[in-house]
Design a protein around this motif. Structure first.
Motif, PDB file in Angstrom:
ATOM      1  N   ILE A  27      14.547  42.346  39.447  1.00  0.00           N
ATOM      2  CA  ILE A  27      13.564  41.839  38.485  1.00  0.00           C
ATOM      3  C   ILE A  27      14.159  40.819  37.523  1.00  0.00           C
ATOM      4  O   ILE A  27      13.445  40.287  36.668  1.00  0.00           O
ATOM      5  N   THR A  28      15.471  40.540  37.655  1.00  0.00           N
ATOM      6  CA  THR A  28      16.048  39.481  36.820  1.00  0.00           C
ATOM      7  C   THR A  28      15.952  38.117  37.507  1.00  0.00           C
ATOM      8  O   THR A  28      16.200  37.089  36.884  1.00  0.00           O
ATOM      9  N   ALA A  29      15.582  38.097  38.789  1.00  0.00           N
ATOM     10  CA  ALA A  29      15.438  36.834  39.518  1.00  0.00           C
ATOM     11  C   ALA A  29      14.116  36.188  39.134  1.00  0.00           C
ATOM     12  O   ALA A  29      13.113  36.869  38.962  1.00  0.00           O
ATOM     13  N   ASP A  30      14.110  34.869  39.024  1.00  0.00           N
ATOM     14  CA  ASP A  30      12.918  34.190  38.526  1.00  0.00           C
ATOM     15  C   ASP A  30      11.877  33.930  39.598  1.00  0.00           C
ATOM     16  O   ASP A  30      10.776  33.537  39.292  1.00  0.00           O
ATOM     17  N   GLU A  31      12.191  34.120  40.858  1.00  0.00           N
ATOM     18  CA  GLU A  31      11.197  33.958  41.923  1.00  0.00           C
ATOM     19  C   GLU A  31      10.963  35.331  42.555  1.00  0.00           C
ATOM     20  O   GLU A  31      11.883  35.960  43.064  1.00  0.00           O
ATOM     21  N   ARG A  32       9.714  35.777  42.527  1.00  0.00           N
ATOM     22  CA  ARG A  32       9.426  37.107  43.034  1.00  0.00           C
ATOM     23  C   ARG A  32       8.580  37.107  44.304  1.00  0.00           C
ATOM     24  O   ARG A  32       8.353  38.150  44.893  1.00  0.00           O
ATOM     25  N   LEU A  36       6.202  41.860  40.338  1.00  0.00           N
ATOM     26  CA  LEU A  36       5.650  40.732  41.089  1.00  0.00           C
ATOM     27  C   LEU A  36       5.993  39.374  40.473  1.00  0.00           C
ATOM     28  O   LEU A  36       5.877  38.347  41.142  1.00  0.00           O
ATOM     29  N   PHE A  37       6.393  39.347  39.182  1.00  0.00           N
ATOM     30  CA  PHE A  37       6.634  38.080  38.484  1.00  0.00           C
ATOM     31  C   PHE A  37       8.073  37.989  37.974  1.00  0.00           C
ATOM     32  O   PHE A  37       8.677  39.001  37.616  1.00  0.00           O
ATOM     33  N   GLY A  38       8.580  36.756  37.913  1.00  0.00           N
ATOM     34  CA  GLY A  38       9.907  36.515  37.350  1.00  0.00           C
ATOM     35  C   GLY A  38       9.918  36.692  35.848  1.00  0.00           C
ATOM     36  O   GLY A  38       8.882  36.624  35.190  1.00  0.00           O
ATOM     37  N   PRO A  39      11.099  36.924  35.248  1.00  0.00           N
ATOM     38  CA  PRO A  39      11.186  37.277  33.822  1.00  0.00           C
ATOM     39  C   PRO A  39      10.678  36.215  32.860  1.00  0.00           C
ATOM     40  O   PRO A  39      10.149  36.544  31.802  1.00  0.00           O
ATOM     41  N   SER A  40      10.809  34.924  33.205  1.00  0.00           N
ATOM     42  CA  SER A  40      10.394  33.874  32.268  1.00  0.00           C
ATOM     43  C   SER A  40       8.883  33.711  32.207  1.00  0.00           C
ATOM     44  O   SER A  40       8.366  33.049  31.305  1.00  0.00           O
ATOM     45  N   LYS A  99      18.722  30.311  28.754  1.00  0.00           N
ATOM     46  CA  LYS A  99      17.832  29.294  28.180  1.00  0.00           C
ATOM     47  C   LYS A  99      16.754  28.900  29.201  1.00  0.00           C
ATOM     48  O   LYS A  99      16.462  27.724  29.421  1.00  0.00           O
ATOM     49  N   ALA A 100      16.157  29.958  29.798  1.00  0.00           N
ATOM     50  CA  ALA A 100      15.200  29.756  30.883  1.00  0.00           C
ATOM     51  C   ALA A 100      13.752  29.928  30.427  1.00  0.00           C
ATOM     52  O   ALA A 100      12.890  30.242  31.232  1.00  0.00           O
ATOM     53  N   LYS A 101      13.503  29.734  29.142  1.00  0.00           N
ATOM     54  CA  LYS A 101      12.140  29.882  28.658  1.00  0.00           C
ATOM     55  C   LYS A 101      11.239  28.796  29.264  1.00  0.00           C
ATOM     56  O   LYS A 101      11.591  27.615  29.290  1.00  0.00           O
ATOM     57  N   SER A 102      10.076  29.239  29.722  1.00  0.00           N
ATOM     58  CA  SER A 102       9.102  28.311  30.288  1.00  0.00           C
ATOM     59  C   SER A 102       8.228  27.750  29.169  1.00  0.00           C
ATOM     60  O   SER A 102       7.832  28.478  28.259  1.00  0.00           O
ATOM     61  N   ARG A 103       7.923  26.448  29.239  1.00  0.00           N
ATOM     62  CA  ARG A 103       7.056  25.845  28.216  1.00  0.00           C
ATOM     63  C   ARG A 103       5.625  26.328  28.361  1.00  0.00           C
ATOM     64  O   ARG A 103       4.929  26.529  27.381  1.00  0.00           O
ATOM     65  N   MET A 104       5.156  26.496  29.595  1.00  0.00           N
ATOM     66  CA  MET A 104       3.808  26.986  29.863  1.00  0.00           C
ATOM     67  C   MET A 104       3.900  28.083  30.922  1.00  0.00           C
ATOM     68  O   MET A 104       3.632  27.855  32.101  1.00  0.00           O
TER      69      MET A 104
END
Length: 449
Positions: free
Chosen positions: A431-436, A362-366, A225-230
């Motif tokens: 690539i599953t980590a949210d901080e890249r 370069l970017f996290g999954p969310s 449930k890690a969806k980002s709002r923006m």
């Protein structure tokens, strides 16, 4: 023995590769037939009230207009891709570009509706760009998030491979219709490549509709449930270094990717008097060599890292800039082919093939879809969009000489090499980590990773 689940898993993997490659090829076929038409015919049909040289310059400028809407498409579709999932956005983007392309194929010319013809042409070009703003990023992410960790470069390469196939098909189609008698080509022949896209895009949508969501998105975003709002704001705020690396990496890859084939085609035909059919065959040959080169450079990046391969491509493209125009100016078909093979099949292929997995990593999954798509397409405005028009303006300023364009290409290559040098290495990352990447703009240019 392979179980039914294993066999089904392999079948789904093949569908993912096919859907991303074929869909990307079809979408970029649509996008690149516009570039061929802008270089060869739009100046004469939609800007007939202008001097022929000025008309060609303005037609090439309309090609760049499409890049203005690409970041907006990256924001809108990237946001939806990070919120709703990768699969539905892949279908939507292909449909948007297909509609815009087909409508160009039935657009009346200046002789029929006057000033409304170029206005509508620009509007449809904006529609194409809006859809293209997230198409490629979505295809790459679909591949990379399905790929085994040690083969993400290879898997990701099938999206740029599709782009090469699409560009080759566009060049081949225009090469065929350009062999028509001049009057028939100007009356209706140029429309055929645009109208053919209807069937091709329909097939692409059919293939993509059969895909399932990526396991990374399901595991790292939905289940947590890690969806980002923006997501786009989070990408800029939490991973500014990655964002800036993507912008810098795009300068040579995208700038050279349009400068050499799009402006090079126009320069060879309109400035040097090369036959359209010969120039298009040479361009198509370059794209043909680009296809295996993309696979090779991408596989190499799985072994030695993304950064060294990308930097090589940028420096090679810079080094080939003056020789590229020297080869065109020989008016020899052999050297014409060599010019496009070396630029497309070596320099651009090394950057473009490696770029796919690199940008996704370069970017996290969310926030991967938003960060990838927006940063990449923002780079398009700076680099690829203006490249053909800027090059045409530089040649006009230099009274037909090509040396200012070669210098322009060298600057783009050096800037990209520097940007990637200061970027992080990602080929062994999770690539599953949210901080890249490190946060904070202060860390962007302090030292190479």
């Amino acid at each position: 023995m392979a179980t039914d689940d294993m066999r089904e898993g392999r079948r789904h993997q093949r569908r993912v590769i096919l859907a991303s490659c074929v869909g990307s090829a079809l979408e970029w076929y649509d996008f690149f037939i516009y570039s061929s038409a802008a270089a060869l015919v739009f100046g004469r049909l939609f800007f007939t009230n202008l001097d022929p040289a000025v008309g060609t310059l303005v037609a090439l400028a309309t090609f760049g207009v499409g890049f203005l809407s690409r970041p907006l498409g990256g924001i809108v579709f990237g946001h939806l891709g990070d919120r709703l999932g990768r699969k539905p956005i892949l279908v939507a983007t292909l449909l948007v570009v297909g509609i815009g392309t087909a409508l160009i194929g039935v657009l009346p010319t200046y002789a029929t509706i006057g000033i409304w013809a170029p206005i509508l042409l620009v509007c449809l070009r904006l529609v194409q760009g809006f859809g293209a703003g997230a198409e490629y990023g979505g295809a790459v992410i679909m591949l990379v998030e399905h790929a085994p960790p040690h083969r993400r470069g290879f898997w990701g390469s099938f999206a740029p491979l599709g782009v090469g196939i699409g560009m080759m098909l566009a060049s081949a189609t225009f090469a065929l219709v350009s062999m028509m008698p001049e009057q028939a080509f100007l009356q209706w022949g140029w429309r055929v490549p645009f109208l053919l896209s209807i069937v091709m895009v329909a097939f692409g949508i059919f293939v993509r509709a059969r895909l399932s969501e990526t396991p990374v998105f399901e595991k790292a975003v939905i289940s947590r449930k890690a969806k980002s709002r923006m997501p786009i704001l989070d990408a800029i705020r939490h991973q500014p270094r990655s964002f800036l690396v993507v912008l810098g990496a795009r300068l040579a890859e995208n700038g050279h990717g349009f400068l050499f084939p799009v402006f090079g085609l126009s320069y060879a035909v309109n400035q040097l008097g090369v036959l359209k059919s010969e120039a298009l065959v040479a361009l198509m040959t370059g794209y043909l060599f680009q296809i295996p080169a993309i696979l090779g450079f991408s596989m190499l990046s799985d072994k030695i890292g993304r950064r060294p391969v990308y930097i090589f491509g940028a420096l090679f493209s810079a080094a080939i800039s003056f020789p590229f125009f020297a080869m065109l100016e020989t008016n020899s078909f052999f050297w014409l082919v060599m010019a496009f093979v070396l630029t497309s099949g070596v320099g651009t292929a090394a950057m473009f093939g490696t770029q796919a997995a690199y940008f996704a990593e370069l970017f996290g999954p969310s926030r991967r879809f938003s960060g990838f798509a927006f940063a990449r397409e923002l780079g398009s405005i700076i680099a690829g969009g203006p490249a053909p028009a800027v090059s045409a303006a530089l040649v006009a300023w230099a009274s037909g000489a090509s040396w200012p364009v070669a210098l322009y290409a060298i600057v783009l290559g050096l800037l990209t090499a520097v940007a990637v040098w200061f970027g992080p290495e990602t080929y062994r990352s999770d690539i599953t980590a949210d901080e890249r990447a490190p946060t904070g703009f202060a860390r962007v240019a302090l030292r190479p990773a």
